[in-house]
Design an enzyme around this catalytic site. Structure first.
Site, short mmCIF file in Angstrom:
data_model
loop_
_atom_site.label_atom_id
_atom_site.label_comp_id
_atom_site.label_asym_id
_atom_site.label_seq_id
_atom_site.Cartn_x
_atom_site.Cartn_y
_atom_site.Cartn_z
N GLU A 126 4.96 -7.87 -4.50
CA GLU A 126 5.01 -8.16 -5.94
C GLU A 126 4.07 -7.22 -6.73
OE1 GLU A 126 4.29 -10.08 -3.42
OE2 GLU A 126 2.71 -11.55 -3.84
N PHE A 181 -10.07 -2.68 4.66
CA PHE A 181 -9.04 -2.09 3.80
C PHE A 181 -9.68 -1.42 2.57
CE2 PHE A 181 -4.35 -2.32 2.77
CZ PHE A 181 -3.96 -1.84 4.00
N PRO A 184 5.04 -16.36 -1.01
CA PRO A 184 5.29 -17.75 -0.61
C PRO A 184 6.60 -18.31 -1.16
CG PRO A 184 3.02 -17.45 -1.37
CD PRO A 184 3.74 -16.18 -1.70
N GLU A 244 4.66 -5.59 11.79
CA GLU A 244 3.71 -4.47 11.76
C GLU A 244 2.52 -4.93 10.93
OE1 GLU A 244 3.96 -1.73 13.34
OE2 GLU A 244 6.06 -1.68 13.92
N LEU A 245 1.36 -5.09 11.57
CA LEU A 245 0.26 -5.81 10.91
C LEU A 245 -1.00 -4.94 10.77
CD1 LEU A 245 0.99 -9.11 12.84
CD2 LEU A 245 1.92 -8.38 10.64
N GLY A 246 -2.13 -5.58 10.72
CA GLY A 246 -3.37 -4.86 10.42
C GLY A 246 -3.92 -4.06 11.59
N CYS A 302 -3.13 0.72 7.22
CA CYS A 302 -3.28 -0.12 8.40
C CYS A 302 -3.86 0.66 9.58
CB CYS A 302 -1.94 -0.70 8.78
SG CYS A 302 -0.64 0.56 8.88
N LYS A 324 12.36 -7.34 0.25
CA LYS A 324 11.41 -7.87 -0.74
C LYS A 324 10.16 -7.01 -0.70
CE LYS A 324 7.90 -10.66 -0.84
NZ LYS A 324 7.12 -10.01 -1.90
N GLU A 341 -10.56 -6.43 9.07
CA GLU A 341 -9.96 -5.31 8.35
C GLU A 341 -10.55 -5.27 6.94
OE1 GLU A 341 -5.74 -5.52 7.47
OE2 GLU A 341 -5.45 -3.52 8.30
N GLY A 376 2.65 -6.26 6.86
CA GLY A 376 1.63 -6.88 6.01
C GLY A 376 0.46 -7.32 6.85
N SER A 377 -0.25 -8.31 6.34
CA SER A 377 -1.48 -8.74 7.01
C SER A 377 -1.15 -9.56 8.26
CB SER A 377 -2.30 -9.60 6.05
OG SER A 377 -1.54 -10.72 5.66
N ASN A 405 0.78 -1.25 0.00
CA ASN A 405 0.00 0.00 0.00
C ASN A 405 0.81 1.29 0.00
OD1 ASN A 405 0.73 -0.62 2.63
ND2 ASN A 405 -1.13 0.20 3.53
P1 NAD Z 1 0.30 -9.36 2.76
O1 NAD Z 1 0.43 -9.92 4.13
O2 NAD Z 1 -0.52 -10.10 1.78
O3 NAD Z 1 1.75 -9.19 2.09
C1 NAD Z 1 2.77 -8.45 2.72
C2 NAD Z 1 4.10 -8.92 2.19
O4 NAD Z 1 4.31 -10.27 2.60
C3 NAD Z 1 4.21 -8.93 0.67
O5 NAD Z 1 5.49 -8.53 0.28
C4 NAD Z 1 3.98 -10.39 0.32
O6 NAD Z 1 4.57 -10.80 -0.90
C5 NAD Z 1 4.67 -11.07 1.49
N1 NAD Z 1 4.25 -12.45 1.76
C6 NAD Z 1 3.09 -13.06 1.42
N2 NAD Z 1 3.13 -14.36 1.80
C7 NAD Z 1 4.33 -14.54 2.41
C8 NAD Z 1 4.96 -15.68 3.02
N3 NAD Z 1 4.35 -16.88 3.07
N4 NAD Z 1 6.18 -15.53 3.55
C9 NAD Z 1 6.80 -14.33 3.53
N5 NAD Z 1 6.27 -13.23 2.93
C10 NAD Z 1 5.04 -13.35 2.38
O7 NAD Z 1 -0.22 -7.84 2.94
P2 NAD Z 1 -0.57 -6.76 1.80
O8 NAD Z 1 -1.88 -7.12 1.18
O9 NAD Z 1 0.60 -6.53 0.95
O10 NAD Z 1 -0.74 -5.43 2.68
C11 NAD Z 1 -1.90 -5.11 3.37
C12 NAD Z 1 -1.78 -5.45 4.84
O11 NAD Z 1 -0.62 -4.81 5.38
C13 NAD Z 1 -2.95 -4.94 5.65
O12 NAD Z 1 -3.32 -5.91 6.57
C14 NAD Z 1 -2.38 -3.71 6.36
O13 NAD Z 1 -3.03 -3.40 7.54
C15 NAD Z 1 -0.97 -4.14 6.58
N6 NAD Z 1 -0.08 -2.98 6.78
C16 NAD Z 1 0.39 -2.75 8.04
C17 NAD Z 1 1.19 -1.64 8.29
C18 NAD Z 1 1.71 -1.35 9.69
O14 NAD Z 1 2.62 -0.54 9.83
N7 NAD Z 1 1.18 -1.97 10.72
C19 NAD Z 1 1.51 -0.77 7.25
C20 NAD Z 1 1.03 -1.04 5.96
C21 NAD Z 1 0.22 -2.17 5.75
#
Ligand code: NAD
Length: 507
Positions: A188, A396, A218, A259-261, A293, A185, A394, A237-238, A162
């Site tokens: 994608e 989003f 993955p 840092e998550l949702g 997030c 990384k 969430e 990420g999530s 995002n």
């Molecule tokens: P996502 O979890 O789908 O992906 C995040 C990253 O993880 C990507 O680079 C993805 O390729 C990678 N990933 C996916 N599967 C993986 C695995 N098995 N092993 C290692 N890496 C893997 O999240 P998204 O859709 O890219 O982003 C949205 C989410 O991120 C929302 O939940 C949002 O709240 C959160 N977010 C949190 C913050 C924060 O600071 N807390 C900031 C921005 C976004």
């Protein structure tokens, strides 16, 4: 992938140069506003990760990098900030084309914040306690003890789609400030700005210090989290993926920050300024079309002002300009993908089935010139209760759930009744009372009479399932190991009282 010939192609960036993927295959990056392909990006494999980690390890082992004096590292961080400032326009364009964030926001908020963070750490590094001497203690004998903070090593950084440039800075700035090397990384879906920024920074960073491997989570993300020669993971990420990567990283006992949702609650007290709340709550939830997030997605409103506030929220929402994020007057862009847009619509549908009412929005909007983008109208739902899916998960997307309350105790209970704990807020004219309420909110950031109040020198991160560890203020500590070095000065073994515990018969 079906690759168009006219779109730019990006390789990985390893050891200071472009690096072709072992797979020889490329992933397509699409503009969320138009659906058009904007780039073809190297599709990484575990072998590519191995190459990047080897480069990062070699760079880390170089004392010229690891033991660089703080004043020199400070200069280097200033140079990074200057390089970003010099390329801000180009980076912003890449960011918008891949992420769908508005050009206005990326240029006016994200890039200044990124530059500021590097500059703040450039100053902080000069006084960071890399070495602290503890006061002498007389017993059992005088000694000198130092507490040293050393870089952890090779850091695997994984970012969400995002706000890729901001997330790059949140992780790379403290990692480099403390002498680590990194393999990053990006998502994608939005890797181009990260790849270009790594190229730009090659002018100021030694080869191998900053490496980028693009690819699927993955495959490449998993290879990073399980790699035997990576010492730390910082993930954004999530919550679902965040839980998984902790399990994978535990096998090699990596240091992990996640840092998550979020499901940010904003409490509106009866004395709040309705005009301020209406503007601020919408800024809190609709910025980046709700794809942040820390968005304020649940507005918990005192019953005495509920109807007046909802009227104002609706009239202001109807004025938000949806459109091509490249247009400077656009306030809200598209959903990241059509499938994500469908998911947002499904949340709105589920809220209605559970008894909520759509006050405005609730539908997909067609935008001329962006027919393939998935735009969701700013949506306000009333009659939401905290047990509904829309209030628990969430979304989003640009969806504000308004929940009514009668007593403050009830408002706090609703706010805290969530698995998440990233952001929370209070809207009131009594800012003294607000301090008391802030103490009761279970969230990493509490904002009073505003939203998204993040600053480079204040910690940012989650309680509960929003993660742990902190970014921004104090984040350099997350990238160091603490080592205690003690020196004894008594050279006569017969005068060392504790030796006598073993050598009981020796005089
Ligand atoms: P996502 O979890 O789908 O992906 C995040 C990253 O993880 C990507 O680079 C993805 O390729 C990678 N990933 C996916 N599967 C993986 C695995 N098995 N092993 C290692 N890496 C893997 O999240 P998204 O859709 O890219 O982003 C949205 C989410 O991120 C929302 O939940 C949002 O709240 C959160 N977010 C949190 C913050 C924060 O600071 N807390 C900031 C921005 C976004």
């Amino acid at each position: 992938m079906k690759e168009s010939l006219s779109i730019p192609r990006y390789e990985h960036f390893i050891n200071g140069q472009k690096y072709k993927p072992m797979s020889a295959s490329y992933l397509q990056v699409n503009n969320p506003a138009t659906g058009e392909a904007v780039a073809a990006v190297a599709e990484g494999s575990p072998e590519d990760v191995d190459a990047a980690v080897a480069a990062a390890r070699q760079a880390f082992n170089d004392p010229a990098w690891r033991d660089m004096p703080a004043t020199q590292r400070s200069q280097l961080l200033y140079s990074v900030a200057n390089q970003i400032a010099a390329h801000a326009g180009e980076l912003a364009q890449l960011e918008v084309l891949a992420s769908g964030g508005t050009i206005n926001r990326v240029l006016s908020l994200d890039l200044p914040a990124i530059i500021d963070l590097f500059m703040v750490l450039a100053e902080a590094v000069k006084s960071f306690p890399f070495v602290e001497s503890l006061p002498a203690r007389p017993l059992p004998e005088p000694c000198n003890t130092q507490v040293r903070r050393e870089p952890i090593g090779v850091c695997g950084l994984i970012t969400a789609w995002n706000v890729p440039l901001l997330l790059f800075a949140f992780k790379v700035a403290p990692a480099l400030a403390t002498g680590n090397t990194v393999v990053i990384k990006p998502s994608e879906m939005t890797p181009t700005s990260t790849l270009r920024l790594a190229e730009i920074l090659a002018d100021v960073l030694p080869p191998g210090v900053l490496n980028v491997v693009n690819g699927l989570g993955p495959v490449v993300g998993e290879a990073i989290c399980s790699h035997a020669d990576i010492d730390k993971i910082s993930f954004t990420g999530s919550t679902k993926v965040g839980k998984h990567i902790q399990v994978v990283a535990a096998e090699t006992m990596k240091r992990v920050t996640v840092e998550l949702g979020g499901k940010g609650p904003g409490i509106v007290l009866a004395d709040a300024d309705i005009e301020l709340v209406a503007h601020g709550a919408l800024y809190g939830v609709f910025l980046n079309a709700g794809q942040l997030c820390e968005s304020g997605t649940r507005l918990i409103v005192h019953e005495s002002i509920h109807d007046r506030l909802v009227d104002r929220l609706v009239s202001l929402s109807e004025k938000v300009v949806l459109g091509d994020p490249m247009h400077p007057e656009t306030g809200m862009g598209p959903m990241s993908t059509a499938s994500h847009g469908e998911k947002v619509m499904e949340y709105i549908g589920s809220a209605c089935r559970e008894g909520a009412t759509i006050q405005c929005g609730g539908q997909r909007i067609a935008i001329a010139g962006c027919e393939c983008g998935f735009f969701v109208a700013p949506t306000i739902l009333t009659g939401v209760t905290n047990d509904m899916r829309v209030a628990r998960e969430e979304v989003f997307g640009p969806v504000l759930s308004v929940i009514k309350f009668q007593s403050e105790e009830e408002a706090i209970a609703i706010a805290n009744d969530t698995d998440y704990g990233l952001s929370a807020g209070i809207w009131t004219t009594d800012v003294v009372h607000a301090q008391h309420l802030a103490r009761q909110l279970r969230a990493g950031s509490v904002w009073i009479n505003d939203w998204h109040m993040m600053r480079s020198d204040a910690p940012f991160g989650g309680f509960k399932q929003s993660g742990y560890g902190r970014e921004l203020g104090g984040s350099m500590h997350n990238y160091t190991e603490t080592k205690t070095v003690s020196t004894a000065f008594q050279r006569d073994p017969f005068k060392k009282s504790l030796f006598r515990l073993l050598h009981t018969k020796m005089r």
